[in-house]
Design a protein around this motif. Structure first.
Motif, PDB file in Angstrom:
ATOM      1  N   ASN A   1       0.808  -1.219   0.000  1.00  7.12           N
ATOM      2  CA  ASN A   1       0.000   0.000   0.000  1.00  7.12           C
ATOM      3  C   ASN A   1       0.840   1.268   0.000  1.00  7.12           C
ATOM      4  O   ASN A   1       0.385   2.321  -0.464  1.00  7.12           O
ATOM      5  N   GLN A   2       2.052   1.193   0.515  1.00  6.42           N
ATOM      6  CA  GLN A   2       2.952   2.343   0.436  1.00  6.42           C
ATOM      7  C   GLN A   2       3.146   2.773  -1.018  1.00  6.42           C
ATOM      8  O   GLN A   2       3.070   3.955  -1.351  1.00  6.42           O
ATOM      9  N   GLN A   3       3.417   1.807  -1.869  1.00  8.08           N
ATOM     10  CA  GLN A   3       3.645   2.096  -3.286  1.00  8.08           C
ATOM     11  C   GLN A   3       2.366   2.546  -3.977  1.00  8.08           C
ATOM     12  O   GLN A   3       2.388   3.419  -4.852  1.00  8.08           O
ATOM     13  N   ARG A   4       1.264   1.945  -3.600  1.00 10.77           N
ATOM     14  CA  ARG A   4      -0.015   2.335  -4.194  1.00 10.77           C
ATOM     15  C   ARG A   4      -0.346   3.785  -3.880  1.00 10.77           C
ATOM     16  O   ARG A   4      -0.800   4.536  -4.751  1.00 10.77           O
ATOM     17  N   MET A   5      -0.143   4.190  -2.651  1.00  7.52           N
ATOM     18  CA  MET A   5      -0.436   5.576  -2.272  1.00  7.52           C
ATOM     19  C   MET A   5       0.444   6.550  -3.049  1.00  7.52           C
ATOM     20  O   MET A   5      -0.034   7.588  -3.520  1.00  7.52           O
ATOM     21  N   LYS A   6       1.708   6.226  -3.183  1.00  5.71           N
ATOM     22  CA  LYS A   6       2.623   7.095  -3.922  1.00  5.71           C
ATOM     23  C   LYS A   6       2.196   7.226  -5.381  1.00  5.71           C
ATOM     24  O   LYS A   6       2.274   8.310  -5.977  1.00  5.71           O
ATOM     25  N   ARG A   7       1.735   6.125  -5.976  1.00  4.21           N
ATOM     26  CA  ARG A   7       1.315   6.153  -7.377  1.00  4.21           C
ATOM     27  C   ARG A   7       0.077   7.033  -7.557  1.00  4.21           C
ATOM     28  O   ARG A   7       0.008   7.827  -8.495  1.00  4.21           O
ATOM     29  N   VAL A   8      -0.889   6.908  -6.651  1.00  3.37           N
ATOM     30  CA  VAL A   8      -2.095   7.728  -6.750  1.00  3.37           C
ATOM     31  C   VAL A   8      -1.746   9.205  -6.568  1.00  3.37           C
ATOM     32  O   VAL A   8      -2.276  10.071  -7.275  1.00  3.37           O
ATOM     33  N   GLU A   9      -0.856   9.503  -5.632  1.00  2.00           N
ATOM     34  CA  GLU A   9      -0.445  10.890  -5.411  1.00  2.00           C
ATOM     35  C   GLU A   9       0.112  11.517  -6.688  1.00  2.00           C
ATOM     36  O   GLU A   9      -0.176  12.670  -7.008  1.00  2.00           O
ATOM     37  N   LYS A  10       0.912  10.758  -7.425  1.00  2.00           N
ATOM     38  CA  LYS A  10       1.539  11.274  -8.642  1.00  2.00           C
ATOM     39  C   LYS A  10       0.535  11.432  -9.782  1.00  2.00           C
ATOM     40  O   LYS A  10       0.652  12.343 -10.602  1.00  2.00           O
ATOM     41  N   GLN A  11      -0.461  10.555  -9.844  1.00  2.00           N
ATOM     42  CA  GLN A  11      -1.369  10.515 -10.990  1.00  2.00           C
ATOM     43  C   GLN A  11      -2.634  11.343 -10.809  1.00  2.00           C
ATOM     44  O   GLN A  11      -3.286  11.697 -11.792  1.00  2.00           O
ATOM     45  N   PHE A  12      -2.981  11.675  -9.566  1.00  7.20           N
ATOM     46  CA  PHE A  12      -4.305  12.268  -9.325  1.00  7.20           C
ATOM     47  C   PHE A  12      -4.460  13.644  -9.953  1.00  7.20           C
ATOM     48  O   PHE A  12      -3.595  14.509  -9.843  1.00  7.20           O
ATOM     49  N   VAL A  13      -5.609  13.812 -10.599  1.00  4.44           N
ATOM     50  CA  VAL A  13      -6.011  15.114 -11.143  1.00  4.44           C
ATOM     51  C   VAL A  13      -7.485  15.313 -10.789  1.00  4.44           C
ATOM     52  O   VAL A  13      -8.329  14.463 -11.110  1.00  4.44           O
ATOM     53  N   ILE A  14      -7.785  16.412 -10.130  1.00  3.10           N
ATOM     54  CA  ILE A  14      -9.182  16.670  -9.769  1.00  3.10           C
ATOM     55  C   ILE A  14      -9.986  16.999 -11.018  1.00  3.10           C
ATOM     56  O   ILE A  14      -9.506  17.706 -11.918  1.00  3.10           O
ATOM     57  N   GLU A  15     -11.196  16.483 -11.090  1.00  2.00           N
ATOM     58  CA  GLU A  15     -12.041  16.711 -12.257  1.00  2.00           C
ATOM     59  C   GLU A  15     -12.705  18.089 -12.159  1.00  2.00           C
ATOM     60  O   GLU A  15     -13.148  18.497 -11.079  1.00  2.00           O
ATOM     61  N   PRO A  16     -12.766  18.811 -13.266  1.00  2.00           N
ATOM     62  CA  PRO A  16     -13.278  20.191 -13.257  1.00  2.00           C
ATOM     63  C   PRO A  16     -14.672  20.311 -12.636  1.00  2.00           C
ATOM     64  O   PRO A  16     -14.931  21.290 -11.913  1.00  2.00           O
TER      65      PRO A  16
ATOM     66  N   GLN B   1      -7.816  -8.210  -9.157  1.00  2.00           N
ATOM     67  CA  GLN B   1      -8.698  -7.571 -10.128  1.00  2.00           C
ATOM     68  C   GLN B   1      -9.089  -6.169  -9.674  1.00  2.00           C
ATOM     69  O   GLN B   1      -9.085  -5.228 -10.471  1.00  2.00           O
ATOM     70  N   VAL B   2      -9.425  -6.020  -8.407  1.00  4.48           N
ATOM     71  CA  VAL B   2      -9.833  -4.717  -7.881  1.00  4.48           C
ATOM     72  C   VAL B   2      -8.709  -3.696  -8.042  1.00  4.48           C
ATOM     73  O   VAL B   2      -8.940  -2.556  -8.449  1.00  4.48           O
ATOM     74  N   GLN B   3      -7.487  -4.117  -7.751  1.00  3.99           N
ATOM     75  CA  GLN B   3      -6.362  -3.204  -7.881  1.00  3.99           C
ATOM     76  C   GLN B   3      -6.141  -2.796  -9.347  1.00  3.99           C
ATOM     77  O   GLN B   3      -5.792  -1.646  -9.635  1.00  3.99           O
ATOM     78  N   LEU B   4      -6.356  -3.719 -10.263  1.00  2.30           N
ATOM     79  CA  LEU B   4      -6.244  -3.394 -11.689  1.00  2.30           C
ATOM     80  C   LEU B   4      -7.316  -2.394 -12.101  1.00  2.30           C
ATOM     81  O   LEU B   4      -7.048  -1.469 -12.884  1.00  2.30           O
ATOM     82  N   TRP B   5      -8.517  -2.567 -11.591  1.00  5.62           N
ATOM     83  CA  TRP B   5      -9.602  -1.629 -11.911  1.00  5.62           C
ATOM     84  C   TRP B   5      -9.281  -0.234 -11.386  1.00  5.62           C
ATOM     85  O   TRP B   5      -9.519   0.761 -12.061  1.00  5.62           O
ATOM     86  N   TYR B   6      -8.752  -0.167 -10.176  1.00  2.00           N
ATOM     87  CA  TYR B   6      -8.364   1.132  -9.618  1.00  2.00           C
ATOM     88  C   TYR B   6      -7.300   1.803 -10.490  1.00  2.00           C
ATOM     89  O   TYR B   6      -7.359   3.011 -10.759  1.00  2.00           O
ATOM     90  N   ALA B   7      -6.299   1.030 -10.904  1.00  2.79           N
ATOM     91  CA  ALA B   7      -5.209   1.588 -11.709  1.00  2.79           C
ATOM     92  C   ALA B   7      -5.728   2.149 -13.028  1.00  2.79           C
ATOM     93  O   ALA B   7      -5.299   3.215 -13.481  1.00  2.79           O
ATOM     94  N   LYS B   8      -6.670   1.449 -13.623  1.00  2.00           N
ATOM     95  CA  LYS B   8      -7.245   1.902 -14.886  1.00  2.00           C
ATOM     96  C   LYS B   8      -8.172   3.093 -14.695  1.00  2.00           C
ATOM     97  O   LYS B   8      -8.243   3.996 -15.535  1.00  2.00           O
ATOM     98  N   ASP B   9      -8.865   3.118 -13.574  1.00  2.00           N
ATOM     99  CA  ASP B   9      -9.880   4.147 -13.307  1.00  2.00           C
ATOM    100  C   ASP B   9      -9.272   5.517 -12.987  1.00  2.00           C
ATOM    101  O   ASP B   9      -9.861   6.552 -13.292  1.00  2.00           O
ATOM    102  N   ARG B  10      -8.118   5.522 -12.335  1.00  2.00           N
ATOM    103  CA  ARG B  10      -7.427   6.775 -11.982  1.00  2.00           C
ATOM    104  C   ARG B  10      -8.312   7.767 -11.212  1.00  2.00           C
ATOM    105  O   ARG B  10      -8.378   8.954 -11.523  1.00  2.00           O
ATOM    106  N   SER B  11      -9.032   7.257 -10.229  1.00  2.00           N
ATOM    107  CA  SER B  11      -9.834   8.071  -9.291  1.00  2.00           C
ATOM    108  C   SER B  11     -11.083   8.686  -9.917  1.00  2.00           C
ATOM    109  O   SER B  11     -11.752   9.515  -9.280  1.00  2.00           O
ATOM    110  N   HIS B  12     -11.431   8.301 -11.148  1.00  2.00           N
ATOM    111  CA  HIS B  12     -12.607   8.872 -11.808  1.00  2.00           C
ATOM    112  C   HIS B  12     -13.897   8.453 -11.093  1.00  2.00           C
ATOM    113  O   HIS B  12     -14.777   9.299 -10.842  1.00  2.00           O
TER     114      HIS B  12
END
Length: 210
Positions: free
Chosen positions: A49-64, A178-189
C-alpha cells in the motif's frame, strides 16, 4: 439537526494524511501493520500500500466538475476518513480524497484508524460490515453529518459484483488483484463521480433550508 456528539464522544488518535503516511512507513520498517491482527497477509498488504499511495499521489487530477462544485460556495466542512494501513481500497482512495480536500479551501481532513474508533465506525456500516475506507462529511460549525461515502466507488463495486457472479470459483487473492487493476485503470474517476453527486445533494439541501 444532528450534532457530532450524537455520533461519537471523541476521536481517538486523529491524524493528518502525512502523519498516517509516516505511521505506515514506520510500521513497514518494523514489519508490522495497524490493528491487533498482525498477520503476514496484512503486513504484506501494508508494504504494498505504500507504493499504491505514492502512485495515486503522482497521478491524481481533480475533475473540473467536482472542483467547480466545491469552490462555488465557501464550505466549512470536516472530512473524517476511517481506514487501516493494510486496506487496499484505502491505499487507492485516501490519497485522492486528501488531494481533493487540500485543493478545496474550507475542507479539513482527519484520518482515523477504524479499530481505534469503533463507536464512530458503527454509525456508518456498509450492509452491517465495518468496510473501509469510509468518508464522513460534517458541517464544521454545527457538527451536522452531511453525507457518508464508502467503502468503494459505486462503479468499481459494480465490477466486483459482476466479477463474483461470473467467476464463482475465484479466490479472494484473485479478486483483490482484479480490484487493484480496476483502480489503476480508473485513476480516481469513479470516486470523483460519486462525490460529485453527494456534494451536489449536500449543497442543494443547504440551499433549500436557507
Amino acid at each position: 439537526m444532528t450534532t457530532a456528539e450524537t455520533y461519537y464522544s471523541e476521536l481517538v488518535n486523529p491524524m493528518t494524511y502525512q502523519q498516517f503516511k509516516t505511521l505506515t512507513e514506520d510500521l513497514v520498517a518494523q514489519g508490522k501493520t495497524t490493528g491487533d491482527e498482525q498477520t503476514e497477509q496484512r503486513i504484506n498488504f501494508t508494504k504494498l500500500n505504500q507504493q499504491r499511495m505514492k502512485r495515486v499521489e503522482k497521478q491524481f487530477v481533480i475533475e473540473p466538475e467536482l472542483s467547480a462544485l466545491l469552490v462555488q460556495k465557501k464550505q466549512d466542512w470536516n472530512w473524517l476518513v476511517l481506514v487501516e494501513s493494510w486496506c487496499g481500497d484505502g491505499a487507492q482512495l485516501l490519497p485522492a480524497i486528501t488531494a481533493i480536500a487540500e485543493q478545496t479551501p474550507g475542507i479539513t481532513l482527519t484520518v482515523l484508524l477504524r479499530d481505534e474508533n469503533p463507536e464512530l465506525m458503527n454509525t456508518c456500516l456498509t450492509n452491517g460490515s465495518k468496510s473501509i475506507p469510509k468518508l464522513i462529511c460534517e458541517d464544521a460549525e454545527t457538527g451536522e453529518r452531511l453525507f457518508t461515502w464508502g467503502s468503494r466507488p459505486s462503479a468499481i463495486q459494480q465490477q466486483v459484483v459482476q466479477f463474483k457472479a461470473g467467476n464463482p470459483d475465484a479466490g479472494h487473492d484473485e479478486l483483490v488483484q482484479q480490484v487493484q487493476l480496476w483502480y489503476a485503470k480508473d485513476r480516481s474517476h469513479a470516486l470523483q463521480q460519486d462525490l460529485i453527486s453527494l456534494v451536489r445533494e449536500a449543497l442543494t439541501a443547504r440551499e433549500t433550508i436557507v
